[in-house]
Enzyme design. Structure first.
Site, PDB file in Angstrom:
ATOM      1  N   GLU A 262      17.338 -10.291 -40.074  1.00 21.94           N
ATOM      2  CA  GLU A 262      18.452 -11.220 -40.165  1.00 21.94           C
ATOM      3  C   GLU A 262      18.060 -12.518 -40.857  1.00 21.94           C
ATOM      4  O   GLU A 262      18.897 -13.212 -41.431  1.00 21.94           O
ATOM      5  CB  GLU A 262      18.983 -11.514 -38.758  1.00 21.94           C
ATOM      6  N   HIS A 288       2.741  11.128 -35.414  1.00 23.94           N
ATOM      7  CA  HIS A 288       3.242  12.487 -35.544  1.00 23.94           C
ATOM      8  C   HIS A 288       4.625  12.519 -36.203  1.00 23.94           C
ATOM      9  O   HIS A 288       5.313  13.543 -36.133  1.00 23.94           O
ATOM     10  CB  HIS A 288       3.291  13.149 -34.157  1.00 23.94           C
ATOM     11  N   LYS A 403      31.994  -9.651 -38.693  1.00 27.01           N
ATOM     12  CA  LYS A 403      32.776 -10.128 -37.550  1.00 27.01           C
ATOM     13  C   LYS A 403      34.211 -10.447 -37.978  1.00 27.01           C
ATOM     14  O   LYS A 403      35.169 -10.163 -37.245  1.00 27.01           O
ATOM     15  CB  LYS A 403      32.121 -11.368 -36.947  1.00 27.01           C
TER      16      LYS A 403
END
Length: 412
Positions: A262, A288, A403
């Site tokens: 961010e 892995h 938003k």
């Protein structure tokens, strides 16, 4: 105290770039515009202020419900996860973050309403996930609002959430206006719930302050070198992998991902898209899975290996040889901590041999002071990288756009 080692070539770094980064941070600190630099010292008074409250709630509550998302929860979860093994008597902390109904219902089912302190955290005061979950909790648990001793608010001064708290005479704590959410873990955001839960937050703050003072005294030059290396090589290596060898680092890695992503994914002064992409892995599990890509995939990633030298838990691999399974007998009798550290070192050597750029963070042991140091380390590294990228490290216009679009969906 953690030990930091940059295994990449620092001799090629431009001294001017190193000074530019340091001077930029010095200016930020002295300007007072960026407040997280002050938190290790200023939050000491906050711990002292809430100590009587901690003693009071110990009589009534054994669980703390943290209602917040992003910067209002990730740092708390990181410290909680790291310190929980050595602080077994700390109060249980339940987290309400996402607007996923399955998770919300699951967490509500873990709560005894009469024994739970609800802490609502939102810097802006208007975070839709947080306020929506808060409403659900009020209805589900039939929470009394006016003069409630069971609800505590943490938000910016003057925010709508703070106004709500004052209207209903609720306890509230202020987030400094010049402290961004993702840099706020050492403010009231993290210090209040963690202190009330019973963690030693004073030692966390002291560790952070010690690291900041060493940085200012130019005794932690590796941070500036690392930021400079990352930024000057960002076109070729735009991704950084944090490969941390302990399950306890999982939440810390998520905090780093938010802090890094961010803050550093922005448009620079010329309008160009820049950034450094964070990737959080856990060793030895991700040996892995993701390791193959690091070793033989594109050399477009820097890799940070993190491990704990000394563990408080001494668990041995039994000296047990099983028919057909003798292949693994070479580790019989050693401790699991020895094994995971050896796996870290072996993997780091293989990554170095592949040609990738590597640095290493070794914790001598996991304690409060080391956690404080590591928080400041990553915050300073982020700020240095942002300054050298010539961006505004502390805004998030991309997030705000989402938003606005979300609000539009429900206003049609």
């Amino acid at each position: 105290m953690p030990t930091f080692t940059n295994h990449f070539n620092t001799k090629t770094l431009d001294p001017f770039t190193l000074e530019k980064g340091y001077e930029a941070l010095l200016y930020e600190m002295q300007s007072g515009n960026i407040g997280y630099y002050d938190l290790p010292k200023s939050s000491v008074a906050l711990v002292e202020e809430i100590t009587p409250l901690r003693l009071e709630i110990e009589k009534y509550y054994d669980t703390i419900a943290v209602v917040g998302i992003g910067g209002s929860s990730l740092g708390i979860k990181a410290i909680d996860r790291l310190l929980r093994p050595k602080t077994p008597n700390a109060k249980k902390i339940v987290y309400f973050e996402n607007s996923d109904p399955v998770s919300i219902l699951h967490e509500m089912n873990r709560i005894d309403k009469t024994r739970t302190l609800f802490i609502i955290i939102s810097k802006s005061g208007g975070t839709v996930e947080t306020l929506s979950i808060f409403k659900r909790l009020i209805i589900t648990f039939d929470l009394v609002l006016d003069h409630s001793q069971q609800i505590l608010i943490i938000s910016d001064e003057g925010s709508i959430l703070s106004q709500f708290a004052d209207e209903y005479h609720l306890r509230r704590f202020v987030i400094p206006a010049n402290v961004g959410g993702r840099f706020s873990v050492l403010s009231s955001v993290g210090i209040v719930p963690l202190t009330l839960a019973g963690f030693d937050t004073l030692s966390v703050l002291h560790g952070a302050q010690d690291f900041l003072e060493r940085f200012l005294a130019r005794k932690e030059e590796h941070v500036i070198q690392k930021a400079s290396y990352y930024v000057t090589h960002s076109a070729r290596m735009p991704m950084n992998v944090l490969f941390a060898y302990s399950d306890m680092f999982e939440e810390f890695g998520k905090w780093v991902v938010q802090l890094w992503g961010e803050s550093l994914g922005k448009r620079n002064r010329c309008g160009e898209r820049v950034g450094l992409t964070p990737i959080s892995l856990i060793g030895s599990v991700d040996q892995h899975s993701f390791l193959q890509l690091i070793i033989e995939g594109p050399l477009n990633k820097t890799v940070t290996f993190m491990h704990i030298k000394h563990s408080d838990v001494e668990l041995l691999i039994p000296k047990l040889s099983l028919k057909y399974l003798e292949k693994s007998d070479f580790v019989n009798g050693i401790s699991f901590n020895h094994l995971i550290n050896a796996q870290c070192q072996a993997t780091m050597q293989s990554v170095l041999q592949s040609g990738a750029s590597v640095d290493e963070i070794e914790w001598d042991k996991l304690d409060e002071a080391s956690i404080g140091e590591m928080i400041l380390y990553y915050e300073l590294l982020t700020s240095l990288s942002g300054a050298l990228l010539e961006i505004n490290t502390y805004d998030q216009p991309g997030v705000e756009l989402g938003k606005q679009i979300l609000a539009g969906y429900f206003q049609k």
